[in-house]
Design a protein around this motif. Structure first.
Motif, mmCIF file in Angstrom:
data_model
loop_
_atom_site.group_PDB
_atom_site.id
_atom_site.type_symbol
_atom_site.label_atom_id
_atom_site.label_comp_id
_atom_site.label_asym_id
_atom_site.label_seq_id
_atom_site.Cartn_x
_atom_site.Cartn_y
_atom_site.Cartn_z
ATOM 1 N N SER A 216 0.821 -1.216 0.000
ATOM 2 C CA SER A 216 0.000 0.000 0.000
ATOM 3 C C SER A 216 0.852 1.262 0.000
ATOM 4 O O SER A 216 0.461 2.287 -0.568
ATOM 5 C CB SER A 216 -0.944 0.004 1.204
ATOM 6 N N ARG A 217 2.020 1.217 0.626
ATOM 7 C CA ARG A 217 2.883 2.392 0.707
ATOM 8 C C ARG A 217 3.543 2.722 -0.624
ATOM 9 O O ARG A 217 4.008 3.855 -0.820
ATOM 10 C CB ARG A 217 3.979 2.183 1.766
ATOM 11 N N HIS A 220 1.092 3.187 -5.707
ATOM 12 C CA HIS A 220 0.811 4.305 -6.611
ATOM 13 C C HIS A 220 2.082 4.790 -7.303
ATOM 14 O O HIS A 220 2.073 5.085 -8.511
ATOM 15 C CB HIS A 220 0.128 5.435 -5.848
ATOM 16 N N LYS A 253 -3.278 -5.931 6.348
ATOM 17 C CA LYS A 253 -2.437 -5.146 5.433
ATOM 18 C C LYS A 253 -2.535 -5.669 4.005
ATOM 19 O O LYS A 253 -2.547 -4.887 3.047
ATOM 20 C CB LYS A 253 -0.983 -5.184 5.907
ATOM 21 N N ARG A 256 -5.909 -4.647 2.499
ATOM 22 C CA ARG A 256 -5.880 -3.234 2.132
ATOM 23 C C ARG A 256 -5.061 -3.014 0.860
ATOM 24 O O ARG A 256 -5.420 -2.193 0.001
ATOM 25 C CB ARG A 256 -5.308 -2.405 3.286
ATOM 26 N N ALA A 257 -3.974 -3.762 0.724
ATOM 27 C CA ALA A 257 -3.122 -3.622 -0.461
ATOM 28 C C ALA A 257 -3.853 -4.020 -1.733
ATOM 29 O O ALA A 257 -3.627 -3.426 -2.800
ATOM 30 C CB ALA A 257 -1.862 -4.469 -0.293
ATOM 31 N N ASP A 260 -6.002 -1.046 -2.611
ATOM 32 C CA ASP A 260 -5.167 0.079 -3.055
ATOM 33 C C ASP A 260 -4.592 -0.168 -4.439
ATOM 34 O O ASP A 260 -4.436 0.771 -5.237
ATOM 35 C CB ASP A 260 -4.034 0.308 -2.051
ATOM 36 N N SER A 261 -4.266 -1.420 -4.749
ATOM 37 C CA SER A 261 -3.741 -1.738 -6.083
ATOM 38 C C SER A 261 -4.809 -1.541 -7.148
ATOM 39 O O SER A 261 -4.534 -0.995 -8.231
ATOM 40 C CB SER A 261 -3.227 -3.186 -6.109
ATOM 41 N N SER A 263 -7.260 0.543 -7.020
ATOM 42 C CA SER A 263 -7.419 1.995 -7.167
ATOM 43 C C SER A 263 -6.295 2.607 -7.994
ATOM 44 O O SER A 263 -6.529 3.474 -8.848
ATOM 45 C CB SER A 263 -7.471 2.662 -5.795
#
Length: 471
Positions: A216-217, A220, A253, A256-257, A260-261, A263
Protein backbone atom coordinates in the motif's frame (compact mmCIF):
# COMPACT_ATOMS: atom_id res chain seq x y z
CA UNK A 1 27.67 -29.94 -4.63
CA UNK A 2 28.08 -26.42 -3.36
CA UNK A 3 25.71 -24.51 -1.13
CA UNK A 4 23.39 -22.47 -3.34
CA UNK A 5 23.67 -19.55 -0.91
CA UNK A 6 27.42 -19.21 -1.35
CA UNK A 7 29.56 -18.15 -4.26
CA UNK A 8 30.97 -21.29 -5.84
CA UNK A 9 34.71 -21.59 -6.37
CA UNK A 10 35.69 -21.33 -9.99
CA UNK A 11 36.45 -25.03 -10.40
CA UNK A 12 33.08 -25.96 -8.92
CA UNK A 13 31.20 -23.53 -11.13
CA UNK A 14 32.87 -24.87 -14.23
CA UNK A 15 32.25 -28.44 -13.17
CA UNK A 16 28.58 -27.75 -12.71
CA UNK A 17 28.37 -26.47 -16.26
CA UNK A 18 30.73 -29.02 -17.71
CA UNK A 19 28.79 -29.84 -20.87
CA UNK A 20 29.61 -26.52 -22.61
CA UNK A 21 33.06 -26.46 -21.01
CA UNK A 22 34.52 -24.86 -24.10
CA UNK A 23 32.65 -21.70 -23.13
CA UNK A 24 35.03 -20.93 -20.32
CA UNK A 25 38.61 -19.73 -20.30
CA UNK A 26 39.80 -20.68 -16.85
CA UNK A 27 43.16 -19.00 -17.34
CA UNK A 28 41.45 -15.57 -17.50
CA UNK A 29 38.52 -15.84 -15.11
CA UNK A 30 36.24 -18.54 -13.83
CA UNK A 31 33.19 -17.84 -15.93
CA UNK A 32 34.58 -15.99 -18.96
CA UNK A 33 33.54 -17.18 -22.37
CA UNK A 34 35.97 -18.50 -24.96
CA UNK A 35 35.80 -16.57 -28.20
CA UNK A 36 36.13 -19.74 -30.25
CA UNK A 37 32.79 -21.24 -29.17
CA UNK A 38 30.98 -21.63 -32.45
CA UNK A 39 28.96 -24.82 -32.44
CA UNK A 40 26.06 -26.10 -30.46
CA UNK A 41 27.71 -29.51 -30.79
CA UNK A 42 30.06 -28.30 -28.04
CA UNK A 43 27.11 -27.83 -25.71
CA UNK A 44 26.49 -31.55 -25.47
CA UNK A 45 22.77 -31.35 -24.81
CA UNK A 46 20.65 -34.48 -25.04
CA UNK A 47 17.93 -34.27 -27.66
CA UNK A 48 14.47 -35.42 -26.63
CA UNK A 49 13.15 -38.07 -29.07
CA UNK A 50 10.17 -36.76 -30.97
CA UNK A 51 8.17 -39.85 -29.99
CA UNK A 52 8.70 -38.95 -26.33
CA UNK A 53 7.48 -35.41 -26.96
CA UNK A 54 4.30 -36.75 -28.49
CA UNK A 55 3.78 -39.29 -25.71
CA UNK A 56 4.31 -36.80 -22.86
CA UNK A 57 2.36 -34.06 -24.54
CA UNK A 58 -0.23 -35.83 -26.67
CA UNK A 59 -3.08 -33.50 -25.73
CA UNK A 60 -1.01 -30.31 -25.93
CA UNK A 61 1.22 -30.73 -29.01
CA UNK A 62 -0.57 -31.86 -32.20
CA UNK A 63 1.21 -34.28 -34.50
CA UNK A 64 1.72 -31.49 -37.02
CA UNK A 65 3.63 -29.49 -34.43
CA UNK A 66 5.68 -32.56 -33.56
CA UNK A 67 6.58 -33.01 -37.22
CA UNK A 68 7.61 -29.36 -37.44
CA UNK A 69 9.82 -29.86 -34.40
CA UNK A 70 11.46 -32.89 -36.01
CA UNK A 71 12.13 -31.03 -39.24
CA UNK A 72 13.49 -28.09 -37.28
CA UNK A 73 15.83 -30.39 -35.33
CA UNK A 74 17.08 -32.01 -38.53
CA UNK A 75 17.71 -28.61 -40.08
CA UNK A 76 19.51 -27.43 -36.95
CA UNK A 77 21.73 -30.51 -36.90
CA UNK A 78 22.65 -29.97 -40.55
CA UNK A 79 23.52 -26.36 -39.85
CA UNK A 80 25.60 -27.38 -36.86
CA UNK A 81 27.47 -29.96 -38.93
CA UNK A 82 28.36 -27.41 -41.62
CA UNK A 83 29.28 -24.84 -39.03
CA UNK A 84 31.49 -27.33 -37.20
CA UNK A 85 33.35 -28.07 -40.45
CA UNK A 86 33.87 -24.38 -41.12
CA UNK A 87 35.40 -23.92 -37.69
CA UNK A 88 38.50 -25.78 -38.87
CA UNK A 89 39.49 -22.46 -40.40
CA UNK A 90 40.39 -20.31 -37.42
CA UNK A 91 39.39 -16.66 -37.53
CA UNK A 92 41.51 -14.13 -35.69
CA UNK A 93 39.76 -13.14 -32.47
CA UNK A 94 40.23 -9.45 -33.06
CA UNK A 95 38.42 -9.58 -36.41
CA UNK A 96 35.74 -12.10 -35.53
CA UNK A 97 32.26 -10.54 -35.96
CA UNK A 98 29.94 -10.24 -32.99
CA UNK A 99 27.01 -12.63 -32.90
CA UNK A 100 23.52 -11.28 -33.44
CA UNK A 101 20.96 -13.94 -32.51
CA UNK A 102 18.02 -11.58 -32.43
CA UNK A 103 17.17 -11.51 -36.15
CA UNK A 104 15.69 -15.02 -36.29
CA UNK A 105 13.55 -16.48 -33.52
CA UNK A 106 14.63 -20.02 -34.37
CA UNK A 107 18.27 -19.00 -33.97
CA UNK A 108 17.73 -16.71 -30.99
CA UNK A 109 19.80 -17.24 -27.87
CA UNK A 110 16.45 -17.62 -26.09
CA UNK A 111 15.11 -20.54 -28.16
CA UNK A 112 15.73 -23.99 -26.70
CA UNK A 113 16.14 -27.40 -28.33
CA UNK A 114 12.40 -28.04 -28.05
CA UNK A 115 11.51 -24.99 -30.15
CA UNK A 116 10.32 -22.90 -27.20
CA UNK A 117 11.17 -19.20 -27.45
CA UNK A 118 11.44 -17.49 -24.08
CA UNK A 119 10.01 -13.97 -24.06
CA UNK A 120 9.24 -13.76 -20.33
CA UNK A 121 11.99 -12.92 -17.83
CA UNK A 122 11.51 -13.19 -14.07
CA UNK A 123 14.11 -11.40 -11.95
CA UNK A 124 14.47 -11.94 -8.22
CA UNK A 125 15.44 -8.71 -6.46
CA UNK A 126 15.94 -9.99 -2.94
CA UNK A 127 16.45 -13.22 -1.05
CA UNK A 128 15.00 -11.66 2.09
CA UNK A 129 11.33 -11.84 3.01
CA UNK A 130 9.29 -10.39 5.86
CA UNK A 131 7.15 -13.55 6.08
CA UNK A 132 8.07 -17.20 6.70
CA UNK A 133 5.47 -19.09 4.67
CA UNK A 134 5.47 -22.83 5.33
CA UNK A 135 5.50 -23.80 1.66
CA UNK A 136 8.45 -21.50 0.97
CA UNK A 137 11.01 -21.87 3.77
CA UNK A 138 11.68 -23.33 7.21
CA UNK A 139 10.65 -21.30 10.30
CA UNK A 140 14.19 -20.14 10.98
CA UNK A 141 14.53 -18.75 7.46
CA UNK A 142 17.35 -19.61 5.06
CA UNK A 143 21.01 -18.53 4.81
CA UNK A 144 21.22 -15.35 2.74
CA UNK A 145 23.87 -14.10 0.36
CA UNK A 146 25.82 -10.98 1.35
CA UNK A 147 24.44 -7.82 -0.24
CA UNK A 148 27.63 -7.49 -2.28
CA UNK A 149 26.79 -10.81 -3.99
CA UNK A 150 23.41 -9.58 -5.23
CA UNK A 151 22.81 -7.89 -8.57
CA UNK A 152 22.89 -4.11 -8.62
CA UNK A 153 20.36 -2.05 -10.56
CA UNK A 154 22.96 -1.35 -13.23
CA UNK A 155 23.68 -5.06 -13.62
CA UNK A 156 19.97 -5.86 -13.76
CA UNK A 157 19.50 -3.28 -16.50
CA UNK A 158 22.42 -4.69 -18.50
CA UNK A 159 20.70 -8.06 -18.45
CA UNK A 160 17.25 -6.63 -19.16
CA UNK A 161 18.61 -4.73 -22.17
CA UNK A 162 20.21 -7.89 -23.56
CA UNK A 163 17.14 -10.06 -23.00
CA UNK A 164 14.80 -7.43 -24.47
CA UNK A 165 17.08 -7.18 -27.51
CA UNK A 166 16.53 -10.90 -28.01
CA UNK A 167 12.74 -10.85 -27.78
CA UNK A 168 11.72 -10.55 -24.12
CA UNK A 169 8.61 -8.37 -23.82
CA UNK A 170 7.51 -9.23 -20.29
CA UNK A 171 9.49 -8.79 -17.08
CA UNK A 172 8.33 -9.77 -13.61
CA UNK A 173 10.12 -8.76 -10.42
CA UNK A 174 10.04 -11.27 -7.60
CA UNK A 175 11.82 -12.25 -4.38
CA UNK A 176 12.03 -13.03 -1.50
CA UNK A 177 9.97 -9.93 -1.11
CA UNK A 178 10.81 -7.43 -3.88
CA UNK A 179 9.33 -4.49 -1.96
CA UNK A 180 12.20 -4.79 0.51
CA UNK A 181 14.46 -3.38 -2.20
CA UNK A 182 14.82 0.35 -1.56
CA UNK A 183 15.51 1.39 -5.15
CA UNK A 184 12.53 -0.49 -6.63
CA UNK A 185 10.61 2.46 -8.11
CA UNK A 186 13.46 3.77 -10.32
CA UNK A 187 14.24 0.20 -11.37
CA UNK A 188 10.65 -0.36 -12.51
CA UNK A 189 10.81 2.90 -14.44
CA UNK A 190 14.06 1.90 -16.16
CA UNK A 191 12.71 -1.52 -17.15
CA UNK A 192 9.49 0.01 -18.44
CA UNK A 193 11.39 2.51 -20.57
CA UNK A 194 13.68 -0.20 -21.95
CA UNK A 195 10.70 -2.28 -23.03
CA UNK A 196 8.99 0.72 -24.62
CA UNK A 197 11.97 1.72 -26.74
CA UNK A 198 12.63 -1.76 -28.10
CA UNK A 199 11.25 -2.50 -31.54
CA UNK A 200 11.10 -6.21 -30.67
CA UNK A 201 8.47 -5.83 -27.98
CA UNK A 202 4.72 -5.37 -28.19
CA UNK A 203 3.39 -6.26 -24.74
CA UNK A 204 5.74 -4.13 -22.63
CA UNK A 205 4.57 -5.70 -19.38
CA UNK A 206 6.30 -5.04 -16.06
CA UNK A 207 4.81 -7.01 -13.18
CA UNK A 208 5.65 -7.70 -9.57
CA UNK A 209 4.84 -10.61 -7.26
CA UNK A 210 4.57 -9.62 -3.61
CA UNK A 211 3.15 -10.75 -0.28
CA UNK A 212 1.42 -7.37 -0.08
CA UNK A 213 2.50 -6.50 3.46
CA UNK A 214 4.04 -3.17 2.48
CA UNK A 215 2.45 -2.75 -0.95
CA UNK A 216 0.00 0.00 0.00
CA UNK A 217 2.88 2.39 0.71
CA UNK A 218 4.41 1.95 -2.75
CA UNK A 219 1.79 0.86 -5.26
CA UNK A 220 0.81 4.31 -6.61
CA UNK A 221 4.47 5.27 -7.18
CA UNK A 222 5.15 1.90 -8.82
CA UNK A 223 2.18 2.22 -11.19
CA UNK A 224 3.25 5.76 -12.09
CA UNK A 225 6.74 4.40 -12.80
CA UNK A 226 5.38 1.88 -15.31
CA UNK A 227 4.17 -1.14 -13.35
CA UNK A 228 1.44 -2.86 -15.36
CA UNK A 229 0.36 -5.68 -13.04
CA UNK A 230 0.70 -7.04 -9.53
CA UNK A 231 0.30 -10.57 -8.17
CA UNK A 232 -0.43 -10.72 -4.45
CA UNK A 233 0.16 -13.91 -2.47
CA UNK A 234 -2.67 -14.69 -0.07
CA UNK A 235 -3.42 -18.21 1.14
CA UNK A 236 -6.22 -17.69 3.66
CA UNK A 237 -8.91 -15.24 4.67
CA UNK A 238 -8.62 -16.22 8.34
CA UNK A 239 -6.36 -14.13 10.58
CA UNK A 240 -5.40 -17.15 12.69
CA UNK A 241 -4.58 -19.25 9.65
CA UNK A 242 -2.66 -16.38 8.10
CA UNK A 243 -0.44 -16.22 11.15
CA UNK A 244 -0.03 -20.00 11.15
CA UNK A 245 0.98 -20.30 7.52
CA UNK A 246 3.15 -17.16 7.32
CA UNK A 247 4.36 -17.27 10.93
CA UNK A 248 3.60 -13.53 11.04
CA UNK A 249 0.58 -11.22 11.39
CA UNK A 250 -0.61 -9.02 8.55
CA UNK A 251 -3.83 -10.19 6.87
CA UNK A 252 -5.41 -6.74 7.22
CA UNK A 253 -2.44 -5.15 5.43
CA UNK A 254 -2.71 -7.56 2.52
CA UNK A 255 -6.45 -6.98 2.13
CA UNK A 256 -5.88 -3.23 2.13
CA UNK A 257 -3.12 -3.62 -0.46
CA UNK A 258 -5.50 -5.43 -2.83
CA UNK A 259 -7.94 -2.51 -2.73
CA UNK A 260 -5.17 0.08 -3.05
CA UNK A 261 -3.74 -1.74 -6.08
CA UNK A 262 -7.12 -1.75 -7.79
CA UNK A 263 -7.42 1.99 -7.17
CA UNK A 264 -3.91 2.71 -8.46
CA UNK A 265 -4.53 0.93 -11.77
CA UNK A 266 -7.97 2.47 -12.15
CA UNK A 267 -6.47 5.92 -11.65
CA UNK A 268 -3.78 5.25 -14.24
CA UNK A 269 -5.71 3.33 -16.92
CA UNK A 270 -9.37 4.11 -16.19
CA UNK A 271 -10.09 0.47 -15.32
CA UNK A 272 -8.24 -2.41 -13.72
CA UNK A 273 -8.83 -4.98 -16.45
CA UNK A 274 -6.81 -5.17 -19.65
CA UNK A 275 -8.22 -5.46 -23.14
CA UNK A 276 -10.81 -3.32 -24.96
CA UNK A 277 -13.02 -1.46 -22.48
CA UNK A 278 -11.49 -3.44 -19.63
CA UNK A 279 -12.88 -6.80 -20.70
CA UNK A 280 -9.70 -8.85 -20.25
CA UNK A 281 -7.81 -10.18 -17.28
CA UNK A 282 -7.28 -8.10 -14.17
CA UNK A 283 -4.03 -6.30 -13.49
CA UNK A 284 -4.44 -7.44 -9.89
CA UNK A 285 -4.24 -11.17 -9.24
CA UNK A 286 -4.40 -13.07 -5.98
CA UNK A 287 -2.23 -16.19 -5.79
CA UNK A 288 -3.38 -18.84 -3.33
CA UNK A 289 -1.32 -21.98 -2.69
CA UNK A 290 -3.76 -24.72 -1.70
CA UNK A 291 -2.93 -27.42 0.88
CA UNK A 292 -5.11 -30.23 2.14
CA UNK A 293 -6.65 -29.86 5.59
CA UNK A 294 -5.33 -26.35 5.86
CA UNK A 295 -7.01 -23.96 3.42
CA UNK A 296 -8.76 -26.23 0.92
CA UNK A 297 -12.05 -25.44 2.66
CA UNK A 298 -11.74 -21.74 1.69
CA UNK A 299 -11.86 -21.97 -2.11
CA UNK A 300 -15.48 -20.85 -2.37
CA UNK A 301 -14.77 -18.05 0.13
CA UNK A 302 -12.00 -16.73 -2.11
CA UNK A 303 -14.26 -16.66 -5.16
CA UNK A 304 -16.99 -14.89 -3.23
CA UNK A 305 -14.47 -12.44 -1.81
CA UNK A 306 -13.28 -11.49 -5.28
CA UNK A 307 -16.82 -10.64 -6.31
CA UNK A 308 -18.39 -9.34 -3.11
CA UNK A 309 -15.46 -7.45 -1.59
CA UNK A 310 -13.64 -6.27 -4.70
CA UNK A 311 -16.47 -6.11 -7.23
CA UNK A 312 -14.97 -8.63 -9.61
CA UNK A 313 -11.90 -6.44 -10.17
CA UNK A 314 -9.40 -9.14 -9.18
CA UNK A 315 -8.56 -12.55 -10.60
CA UNK A 316 -8.10 -15.50 -8.25
CA UNK A 317 -5.48 -18.14 -9.02
CA UNK A 318 -5.33 -21.36 -7.03
CA UNK A 319 -1.88 -22.95 -7.16
CA UNK A 320 -0.94 -26.56 -6.64
CA UNK A 321 1.59 -26.90 -3.84
CA UNK A 322 5.04 -27.52 -5.35
CA UNK A 323 8.10 -29.19 -3.79
CA UNK A 324 11.17 -27.07 -3.06
CA UNK A 325 14.07 -27.55 -0.74
CA UNK A 326 13.15 -27.14 2.93
CA UNK A 327 9.39 -26.72 2.42
CA UNK A 328 8.47 -30.24 3.69
CA UNK A 329 6.35 -31.03 0.61
CA UNK A 330 4.15 -34.07 1.14
CA UNK A 331 1.81 -35.94 -1.19
CA UNK A 332 -0.60 -36.33 1.73
CA UNK A 333 -1.20 -32.56 1.80
CA UNK A 334 -1.30 -32.08 -1.97
CA UNK A 335 -4.55 -30.88 -3.57
CA UNK A 336 -4.80 -31.40 -7.32
CA UNK A 337 -6.42 -29.18 -9.93
CA UNK A 338 -9.34 -31.57 -10.33
CA UNK A 339 -9.88 -31.75 -6.58
CA UNK A 340 -10.02 -27.96 -6.41
CA UNK A 341 -12.58 -27.74 -9.20
CA UNK A 342 -14.67 -30.41 -7.49
CA UNK A 343 -14.59 -28.57 -4.17
CA UNK A 344 -15.75 -25.31 -5.75
CA UNK A 345 -18.58 -26.87 -7.75
CA UNK A 346 -19.74 -28.94 -4.78
CA UNK A 347 -19.71 -25.72 -2.78
CA UNK A 348 -22.48 -24.33 -4.96
CA UNK A 349 -20.50 -22.40 -7.60
CA UNK A 350 -20.79 -23.99 -11.07
CA UNK A 351 -17.71 -23.28 -13.17
CA UNK A 352 -17.46 -22.54 -16.88
CA UNK A 353 -14.21 -22.99 -18.80
CA UNK A 354 -12.93 -19.94 -20.68
CA UNK A 355 -10.05 -19.34 -23.09
CA UNK A 356 -6.46 -19.34 -21.84
CA UNK A 357 -3.87 -16.95 -23.22
CA UNK A 358 -0.79 -17.99 -25.23
CA UNK A 359 1.89 -19.58 -23.02
CA UNK A 360 -0.51 -19.27 -20.10
CA UNK A 361 0.41 -21.18 -16.97
CA UNK A 362 -3.17 -20.82 -15.75
CA UNK A 363 -6.29 -22.76 -16.70
CA UNK A 364 -9.03 -20.13 -16.55
CA UNK A 365 -12.64 -20.56 -15.50
CA UNK A 366 -15.49 -18.31 -14.43
CA UNK A 367 -18.70 -18.60 -12.46
CA UNK A 368 -21.51 -17.82 -14.94
CA UNK A 369 -23.47 -15.59 -12.56
CA UNK A 370 -20.24 -13.85 -11.56
CA UNK A 371 -18.70 -13.54 -14.99
CA UNK A 372 -16.51 -10.54 -14.22
CA UNK A 373 -14.32 -12.65 -11.95
CA UNK A 374 -11.84 -15.07 -13.47
CA UNK A 375 -10.82 -18.13 -11.48
CA UNK A 376 -7.57 -19.77 -12.48
CA UNK A 377 -5.70 -22.93 -11.58
CA UNK A 378 -1.93 -23.31 -11.87
CA UNK A 379 -1.49 -27.04 -12.35
CA UNK A 380 2.29 -27.44 -12.29
CA UNK A 381 2.21 -30.89 -10.73
CA UNK A 382 -0.92 -32.67 -11.96
CA UNK A 383 -1.04 -31.26 -15.52
CA UNK A 384 2.20 -29.45 -16.23
CA UNK A 385 2.41 -26.87 -19.02
CA UNK A 386 6.10 -27.32 -19.78
CA UNK A 387 5.56 -27.76 -23.53
CA UNK A 388 4.69 -24.07 -23.90
CA UNK A 389 7.06 -22.69 -21.25
CA UNK A 390 8.38 -19.26 -22.21
CA UNK A 391 10.02 -18.29 -18.89
CA UNK A 392 13.56 -17.77 -17.77
CA UNK A 393 14.65 -16.70 -14.28
CA UNK A 394 17.50 -14.65 -12.90
CA UNK A 395 18.15 -15.22 -9.22
CA UNK A 396 18.98 -12.36 -6.86
CA UNK A 397 22.62 -13.50 -6.82
CA UNK A 398 22.76 -13.26 -10.59
CA UNK A 399 22.41 -16.83 -11.84
CA UNK A 400 20.30 -17.85 -14.80
CA UNK A 401 17.79 -20.56 -13.98
CA UNK A 402 16.07 -21.98 -17.04
CA UNK A 403 13.54 -24.13 -15.15
CA UNK A 404 11.81 -23.53 -11.83
CA UNK A 405 12.50 -27.15 -10.86
CA UNK A 406 16.02 -27.40 -12.28
CA UNK A 407 18.89 -28.37 -10.01
CA UNK A 408 21.42 -25.93 -8.60
CA UNK A 409 24.09 -27.59 -10.69
CA UNK A 410 22.56 -26.26 -13.91
CA UNK A 411 22.70 -22.64 -12.78
CA UNK A 412 25.36 -20.37 -14.28
CA UNK A 413 26.42 -17.02 -12.85
CA UNK A 414 25.83 -14.11 -15.21
CA UNK A 415 26.89 -11.78 -12.41
CA UNK A 416 30.40 -13.26 -12.38
CA UNK A 417 30.71 -12.81 -16.12
CA UNK A 418 29.76 -9.14 -15.83
CA UNK A 419 32.03 -8.46 -12.87
CA UNK A 420 35.08 -10.43 -13.98
CA UNK A 421 35.15 -9.73 -17.69
CA UNK A 422 38.64 -9.26 -19.08
CA UNK A 423 37.35 -7.10 -21.92
CA UNK A 424 36.58 -3.37 -21.78
CA UNK A 425 34.61 -3.59 -25.01
CA UNK A 426 30.85 -3.47 -24.22
CA UNK A 427 30.06 -5.37 -27.42
CA UNK A 428 32.46 -8.15 -26.46
CA UNK A 429 31.00 -8.30 -22.94
CA UNK A 430 27.52 -8.60 -24.43
CA UNK A 431 28.74 -11.33 -26.76
CA UNK A 432 30.19 -13.25 -23.81
CA UNK A 433 26.89 -13.04 -21.93
CA UNK A 434 24.95 -14.04 -25.04
CA UNK A 435 27.00 -17.18 -25.53
CA UNK A 436 26.53 -18.35 -21.95
CA UNK A 437 22.80 -17.57 -21.95
CA UNK A 438 22.44 -19.42 -25.23
CA UNK A 439 24.26 -22.47 -23.87
CA UNK A 440 22.17 -22.47 -20.67
CA UNK A 441 18.93 -22.30 -22.65
CA UNK A 442 20.06 -25.19 -24.85
CA UNK A 443 20.41 -27.37 -21.76
CA UNK A 444 16.85 -26.74 -20.58
CA UNK A 445 15.00 -30.01 -20.10
CA UNK A 446 11.59 -30.65 -21.61
CA UNK A 447 9.62 -30.90 -18.36
CA UNK A 448 9.89 -30.48 -14.58
CA UNK A 449 13.64 -29.99 -14.56
CA UNK A 450 14.10 -33.52 -15.86
CA UNK A 451 12.66 -35.08 -12.70
CA UNK A 452 9.44 -36.40 -14.22
CA UNK A 453 7.08 -35.93 -11.25
CA UNK A 454 6.46 -33.98 -8.07
CA UNK A 455 7.55 -36.93 -5.95
CA UNK A 456 10.86 -37.17 -7.82
CA UNK A 457 11.43 -33.42 -7.43
CA UNK A 458 10.92 -33.74 -3.69
CA UNK A 459 13.16 -36.81 -3.51
CA UNK A 460 16.00 -35.20 -5.47
CA UNK A 461 16.13 -32.17 -3.17
CA UNK A 462 18.65 -30.56 -5.54
CA UNK A 463 16.95 -27.19 -5.90
CA UNK A 464 16.91 -23.99 -3.86
CA UNK A 465 14.27 -22.97 -1.35
CA UNK A 466 11.55 -20.98 -3.12
CA UNK A 467 12.58 -17.67 -1.55
CA UNK A 468 16.06 -18.03 -3.09
CA UNK A 469 14.64 -18.74 -6.55
CA UNK A 470 12.15 -15.94 -6.90
CA UNK A 471 9.16 -17.96 -8.14
Amino acid sequence: MYNCNETAPSSTLIGHFSSPLSLYRKQQFSTAVARDYDSLEDVGYEQQPISKLIHENNDRMPRLQALREQLRDEKRQQQQHHQHQSNDVKVAESTKPMIDYSTDMDNSILTDTHGRHHNYLRISLSERCNLRCQYCMPPEGVPLSPTSNLLTNDEIMRLVTLFVKNGVDKVRLTGGEPLLRKDLVPLVHSISEELKKSNATSSNLVGITTNGISLSRHVHDLVDAGLTGVNISLDTLSSDRFQEITRRKGLDKVMRAIGDSISAFQNRYGHVRTGPNGTGGSRVKINCVVMKNFNDDELVDFVNMATDTFGGDVDIRFIEWMPFNDNAWSRSRFVSYQDMVDKITKGGLPLERIIDGPNDTTKWWQVPQKDSTRIGFITSMSEHFCSTCNRLRITADGKIKTCLFGSNEKEVSLKDIMRQSSSDDPRQQEDDLSRVIHAAVQRKTFALGGHGSADNIAKAADNRPMTLIGG
